[in-house]
Design an enzyme around this catalytic site. Sequence first.
Site, PDB file in Angstrom:
ATOM      1  N   CYS A  20      43.519  35.191  40.890  1.00 35.76           N
ATOM      2  CA  CYS A  20      44.245  36.455  40.976  1.00 35.76           C
ATOM      3  C   CYS A  20      44.532  36.800  42.435  1.00 35.76           C
ATOM      4  CB  CYS A  20      43.441  37.563  40.305  1.00 35.76           C
ATOM      5  SG  CYS A  20      44.335  39.121  40.181  1.00 35.76           S
ATOM      6  N   CYS A  21      43.538  36.643  43.298  1.00 35.83           N
ATOM      7  CA  CYS A  21      43.745  36.915  44.722  1.00 35.83           C
ATOM      8  C   CYS A  21      44.759  35.943  45.329  1.00 35.83           C
ATOM      9  CB  CYS A  21      42.420  36.821  45.480  1.00 35.83           C
ATOM     10  SG  CYS A  21      41.309  38.206  45.224  1.00 35.83           S
ATOM     11  N   CYS A  43      41.760  46.206  45.453  1.00 35.39           N
ATOM     12  CA  CYS A  43      42.415  46.495  44.184  1.00 35.39           C
ATOM     13  C   CYS A  43      41.516  47.376  43.322  1.00 35.39           C
ATOM     14  CB  CYS A  43      42.735  45.199  43.451  1.00 35.39           C
ATOM     15  SG  CYS A  43      43.943  44.158  44.294  1.00 35.39           S
ATOM     16  N   CYS A  52      38.801  45.903  40.942  1.00 35.45           N
ATOM     17  CA  CYS A  52      37.775  45.065  41.578  1.00 35.45           C
ATOM     18  C   CYS A  52      37.016  45.800  42.678  1.00 35.45           C
ATOM     19  CB  CYS A  52      38.416  43.805  42.163  1.00 35.45           C
ATOM     20  SG  CYS A  52      39.327  42.806  40.953  1.00 35.45           S
ATOM     21  N   CYS A  84      38.882  37.837  49.697  1.00 32.27           N
ATOM     22  CA  CYS A  84      40.025  37.613  48.808  1.00 32.27           C
ATOM     23  C   CYS A  84      40.683  36.259  49.049  1.00 32.27           C
ATOM     24  CB  CYS A  84      41.060  38.723  48.995  1.00 32.27           C
ATOM     25  SG  CYS A  84      41.853  38.740  50.619  1.00 32.27           S
TER      26      CYS A  84
END
Length: 226
Positions: free
Chosen positions: A112-113, A194, A197, A220
Site C-alpha cells: 500500500c505504501c 494515513c 494506519c 513507509c
Amino acid sequence: MSLSQMELDRLRRIPEERVLEETLDLLQGRVAVISSFGAESAVLLDLVARVDPSVPVFFLDTKRHFPETLEYRDRLARRLGLTDVRTLSPTPKMLHDRDPQDQLADFDPDACCALRKVEPLELVLPDFDVWITGRKRSQAATRAALPLVDPQPDGSVKLNPLAGWGPEKIEAQMQRRDLPRHPLVAKGYTSIGCAPCTRAVKDGEDGRAGRWAGLAKTECGIHRPA
C-alpha cells in the site's frame, strides 16, 4: 544528475546550524523538500521559507489522509508564503488496478505504501539532487543514527537539517515563531500519516509508535531506516 564528490564533501563540511541555508544557496534549483505536513513539519518549512519560499515542497497525498492534514497543508503553506507546494498522488488507474476495494493496507501495508507513496515520489526523484527532510534522531530508535547528510544509492543526497533536534528544541521553536500546529497534535498524535494506519501515542512511547501500531513496520519506504 547527482552531486559530485566535491559537492558532497562540501556539504559535509558545512556546520549543522548553517547547512540548510548554505545548501539552498549553493545548489539553487537542484533542491526540493519532502514534507508530510505533519505534527512537526512547520519547523522545517518555516526555516526553508525564511531562506527561499519558492523551493519546491512535495506532499504525498495518498488519498487516505486525515482531512485535518489536507486543511493544515493549505493553511500552513499560506501562512509561510510557500509558493511551490506540489502534491503527488497515485493515479486513479493505479488505485483501481491494485487497490480497488481500498483494503490493500489491511493485508499488505508495504504494498500500500509503495502504491501510494514510494512510486509517485520515484517519478520526480531524478529531477533534484538534494531532498530536504524533517527526519530527526529523536523520533524513533530506527532513526537514532540518522546522519545530517545522507547519500543515496542514486547519487543524490537526503539532507536532514533537524537530525539533531529533540522535542524540547522543536517545541521551543514552534513557540518562538508562533507556528500553527496540526489540529491532531492536541489529540495525542505525535506522528501523523494515513488515517487508517495512525493512532494517538501513549505516555512513554516514542514519537512514531502510533504509526502502523502492532506491526513490525516502522517506515513507509520513502526513507531507509537509519
